[in-house]
Scaffold this active site. Structure first.
Site, PDB file in Angstrom:
ATOM      1  NE  ARG A 150      45.723  33.152  32.160  1.00  0.00           N
ATOM      2  CZ  ARG A 150      44.540  33.986  32.748  1.00  0.00           C
ATOM      3  NH1 ARG A 150      44.693  35.499  32.696  1.00  0.00           N
ATOM      4  NH2 ARG A 150      43.559  33.461  32.726  1.00  0.00           N
ATOM      5  CB  THR A 217      49.970  33.386  35.969  1.00  0.00           C
ATOM      6  OG1 THR A 217      50.405  33.291  34.618  1.00  0.00           O
ATOM      7  CG2 THR A 217      48.523  33.616  35.748  1.00  0.00           C
ATOM      8  CB  CYS A 218      50.889  37.481  32.432  1.00  0.00           C
ATOM      9  SG  CYS A 218      52.605  37.683  32.820  1.00  0.00           S
ATOM     10  CB  THR A 219      45.721  38.421  33.899  1.00  0.00           C
ATOM     11  OG1 THR A 219      44.394  38.184  33.456  1.00  0.00           O
ATOM     12  CG2 THR A 219      45.682  39.664  34.664  1.00  0.00           C
ATOM     13  CB  THR A 223      48.519  40.537  27.586  1.00  0.00           C
ATOM     14  OG1 THR A 223      47.740  40.441  28.711  1.00  0.00           O
ATOM     15  CG2 THR A 223      47.498  40.642  26.382  1.00  0.00           C
TER      16      THR A 223
END
Length: 251
Positions: A150, A217-219, A223
């Protein structure tokens, strides 16, 4: 009478507390500069290098496709498995391209096998090989599960949270187009929640096997505390013509 000598100027002595404060200030400034350089490296330089690598890999894949022009298979009905021979599925190898109109006109990302650190660092979307080996779009059923960064390393899924139910997702392979529709999104879940990429994804609206796609993906942004997921299901597939005319969703 002896001449008077001017009083010697004395440099005031700094107190220990002042010395410590000065050293601490210098240290904090140095740390701040190093952190700023780290941010520049993580968010700008890795994007730049990953973008270049992904462009070169995409060009190689398209050249390979051009050298082996696809046959002209007949269109298959919705939900039926493709009878065309799939492209090779090898670690780090190119599989195709993901097109997402909802993330901008002309948006595409190269799809490669694997979600290891080195693969994703190259600015691509990686296909999960564990804990649930991903199905391929041409398989009769299963979940085509992908991951991408991300932020940094190409940040291909930076705006994944913009997708909403009804948005199209199009996968381009050597010989076919696979058109999916977003059915649901999961804004946040644990990074250990592997069920989101299961053949029938946990938490999704699906209750039985089908032909699905999952993007993860990251969230939150900047972060890696949690993960988010976007789920879609296959609407149709189209054979690839010699001119590689895209489906209506990309026109």
């Amino acid at each position: 009478m002896a001449p008077e000598h001017p009083a010697e100027e004395r440099t005031p002595r700094r107190r220990p507390l002042q010395v410590a404060a000065g050293v601490l200030g210098d240290l904090l400034f140095t740390v701040g500069v190093l952190l700023a350089l780290l941010v520049v490296y993580s968010l700008w330089w890795t994007n730049l290098t990953a973008g270049r690598h992904a462009d070169r890999s995409a060009e190689r894949l398209r050249r390979a496709w051009s050298a082996a022009a696809p046959t002209a298979p007949t269109a298959s009905p919705t939900g039926a498995a493709s009878t065309a021979a799939p492209p090779p599925y090898e670690a780090g190898g190119g599989i195709g391209f993901l097109h997402v109109p909802g993330l901008g006109a002309g948006y595409q990302v190269l799809i490669e096998a694997g979600t290891d650190k080195d693969t994703l660092a190259d600015g691509v979307a990686g296909v999960y090989t564990a804990p649930y080996p991903s199905a391929m779009p041409w398989d009769a059923q299963g979940n085509f599960a992908l991951a991408a960064h991300r932020d940094g390393h190409g940040a291909k899924f930076h705006d994944l949270d913009r997708l909403k139910p009804g948005d199209p997702l199009v996968v381009e392979t050597h010989d076919r187009w696979y058109v999916y529709r977003v059915d649901a999104t999961l804004p946040e879940t644990s990074k250990y929640d592997t069920g989101v990429i299961a053949p029938v994804p946990t938490g999704s609206p699906y209750t039985e096997p089908g032909r699905y796609i999952t993007l993860t993906t990251c969230t939150p942004v900047y972060t890696s505390l949690y993960r988010m997921a976007v789920w879609g299901s296959l609407v149709r597939e189209e054979p690839m013509d010699p001119g590689r005319t895209p489906p209506a969703e990309l026109r």
